[in-house]
Design an enzyme around this catalytic site. Structure first.
Site, PDB file in Angstrom:
ATOM      1  CG  ASP A  14     -14.089 -40.514   7.802  1.00 31.07           C
ATOM      2  OD1 ASP A  14     -14.045 -41.312   8.591  1.00 31.07           O
ATOM      3  OD2 ASP A  14     -14.968 -39.769   7.726  1.00 31.07           O
ATOM      4  CD  GLU A 187     -19.307 -46.747   7.446  1.00 29.04           C
ATOM      5  OE1 GLU A 187     -19.768 -45.665   7.096  1.00 29.04           O
ATOM      6  OE2 GLU A 187     -19.226 -46.946   8.511  1.00 29.04           O
TER       7      GLU A 187
END
EC number: 3.2.1.37
Length: 541
Positions: A14, A187
């Protein structure tokens, strides 16, 4: 120069990448591992140096009892108004209908710290990022979680204005700005303003083989005003099963001083057993989700695309204006534990290393025996990431147990469900210390040596333990002098320490394999173990 992907190897998921002046910074998720949020810096996108973690105090992050793969999800790093802003979530529920989380904000004038105490933002959803508009207004952009079983749980992207004077959100301004594509599971949003238009980058498809990154844009920040790119997906390996990099998506966009564009995203590198297909299953990613960087260009009508195709490339041209930068130290590590604090490569689970866990200095890491390696509250484990498919790691152990409940040794660890270790313990049948090898595979616990545990001679103070990891399998060795080694006769399948194996039965599969040092005392007497001369050496091609 060339960017060779992945740029951050072993469990660096991420990525949130930004540029401040001529320096680039990346923040990565750390989940249940402490300290929270991994930071790196570079001036050329090729050589990356680790920085002190911003969440180093229990007052900023207390994850005691958090489930594995809970904790810090998808931090967002930004720079505005002369300071760094870091948004992160602490996720308390991983499996099931609910994702209980709290989003926090910390700031610092210097990337090295000190970082502020956290400001509580909200719990609307995870993967929150802070957007600083050019008119001075700020917005929190986040995935929205819906626990109702008759809705898709990934319920679009919510935008909420943030008041920088009060340092509080303005809930009355919240609105959904995009629902994502029909792939769903939208997301990881990051919002940018480029040439007067707002560009929204989001991950979709789940962080597995179907993962992808998509782009939408709008001239306003009004509700549901964003339209998707006609050339989505922006980045994916769903249709490139033989690519060296897999699972790419969920990341962030950055420009160079000369106007070039790059995209940092998570990726993974699977390996296969010889009798397995390369496409189904695609393999086992024991190094977890890593960080790759791809070059970006733009169409004539203003849509971004990945240079070389949406599957990305293993080798990418570095920025033409990259500043001279020095190569970082290799990932090899030797620690003689002479310092008063643990080095930056070491991590603990859920809480910081302190006197309740042990001490370090004067040539030893002392760990107090506490809970088992399945414990989510109190355990003594200090570990570092696997950062190569092939490596050796060894350590000397001084340990005098008097009960089989007391154990200390060298572990290869994924989470509380999946791990193994070689350890010193007490065998009441023989009346002496022994070396055993055990594995926990989704709580199926196996003692491999049982009646064949290796006796430790009474005059041996230091028992040396070593693990040899060779991509698909790994083994444990022992030595009584640190020079002459013997194999303990157990070969283990490394896939058990991979995201992909854990994902077959458990929803929290977001980290990667670690090698570490642990002390357990289930009798409750906190018997201490001293660890000396830890060594981690990657094998060179």
């Amino acid at each position: 120069m060339k960017i060779e992907n992945p740029v951050l190897t072993g469990f660096h998921a991420d990525p949130s990448m930004i540029r401040v002046g001529d320096t680039y910074y990346i923040a990565n998720s750390t989940f249940e591992w402490f300290p929270g949020v991994r930071l790196h810096e570079s001036r050329d996108m090729v050589h990356w140096r680790a920085l002190p973690s911003p969440l180093s105090r229990r007052s900023q992050l207390d994850m005691r009892g958090n489930p594995s793969s809970g904790g810090v999800w998808a931090p967002d790093l930004s720079y505005a108004d002369g300071r760094f802003w870091l948004v992160y979530a602490d996720v308390k529920v991983v499996n099931g209908a609910f994702k209980d989380c709290v989003n926090y904000l910390v700031t610092a004038e210097d990337i090295h710290g000190p970082w502020s105490e956290p400001i509580r933002l909200n719990g609307v959803g995870f993967d929150a990022s802070l957007f600083h508009d050019d008119d001075g207004r700020k917005y929190l952009v986040q995935q929205t979680w819906d626990f109702r079983e008759y809705h898709n749980p990934f319920n679009g992207i919510t935008l909420t204005e943030f008041d920088a004077d009060t340092m509080r959100l303005m809930p009355q301004t919240a609105r959904t700005i995009w629902n994502g594509t029909d792939v769903k599971l939208v997301e990881g949003p990051h919002l940018y303003k480029i040439d007067g238009l707002y560009y929204l980058f989001c991950a979709e498809g789940g962080t597995v083989w179907t993962h992808q990154e998509v782009v939408a844009r709008s001239s306003t920040l009004d509700a549901l005003s964003f339209e998707g790119s006609p050339i989505n997906p922006f980045l994916t390996n769903f249709d490139t099963p033989r690519s060296y990099l897999q699972k790419q998506g969920h990341g962030s966009l950055v420009d160079t001083p000369n106007g070039e564009w790059y995209y940092a995203s998570l990726c993974a590198r699977p390996w296969h057993h010889e009798n397995e297909s390369v496409s189904d299953p695609r393999g086992w990613c024991t190094l977890g989700r890593e960080t790759s960087i791809q070059k970006v260009d733009w169409t004539e009508d203003g849509w971004p695309y990945i240079v070389g195709g949406h599957g990305g490339e293993r080798v990418v041209d570095a920025p033409t204006d990259a500043a001279d930068d020095e190569a970082p130290a290799p990932h090899d590590q030797h620690d003689d534990f002479t310092g008063a604090t643990l080095g930056d490569d070491w991590n603990t689970l859920r809480v910081p290393f302190d006197e309740r866990m042990g001490s370090v200095g004067d040539g030893a890491l002392t760990l107090k025996g506490r809970g088992s390696l399945c414990n989510l509250f109190d355990l003594s484990l200090v570990a570092r990431r696997w950062q190569a498919f092939d490596f050796d790691a060894s350590v000397g152990v001084h340990f005098d147990p008097h009960d089989y409940n007391q154990m200390a040794g060298l572990t290869n660890y994924y989470n509380d469900l999946c791990w193994s270790w070689a350890f010193v313990t007490w065998d009441e049948r023989r009346g002496c210390r022994v070396i055993e090898v055990a594995q926990n595979d989704f709580n199926a616990y196996t003692s491999f040596l049982r009646d064949d545990a290796v006796p430790v001679p009474d005059d041996v103070r230091t028992v040396w333990l070593r693990t040899r990891v060779r991509t698909q399998t790994y083994t444990y060795d022992y030595s009584f002098d640190g020079e002459h080694w013997r194999n303990l006769g157990v070969e283990l399948d490394a896939k058990i320490l991979s995201d992909d194996y854990v994902n077959q039965r458990y929803g929290g599969f977001f980290t990667g394999a670690f090698v570490g040092l642990a002390a357990v005392d289930l009798s409750g007497y906190e018997t201490e173990a001293d660890f000396v001369d830890f060594d981690y050496r990657q094998l060179r091609d």
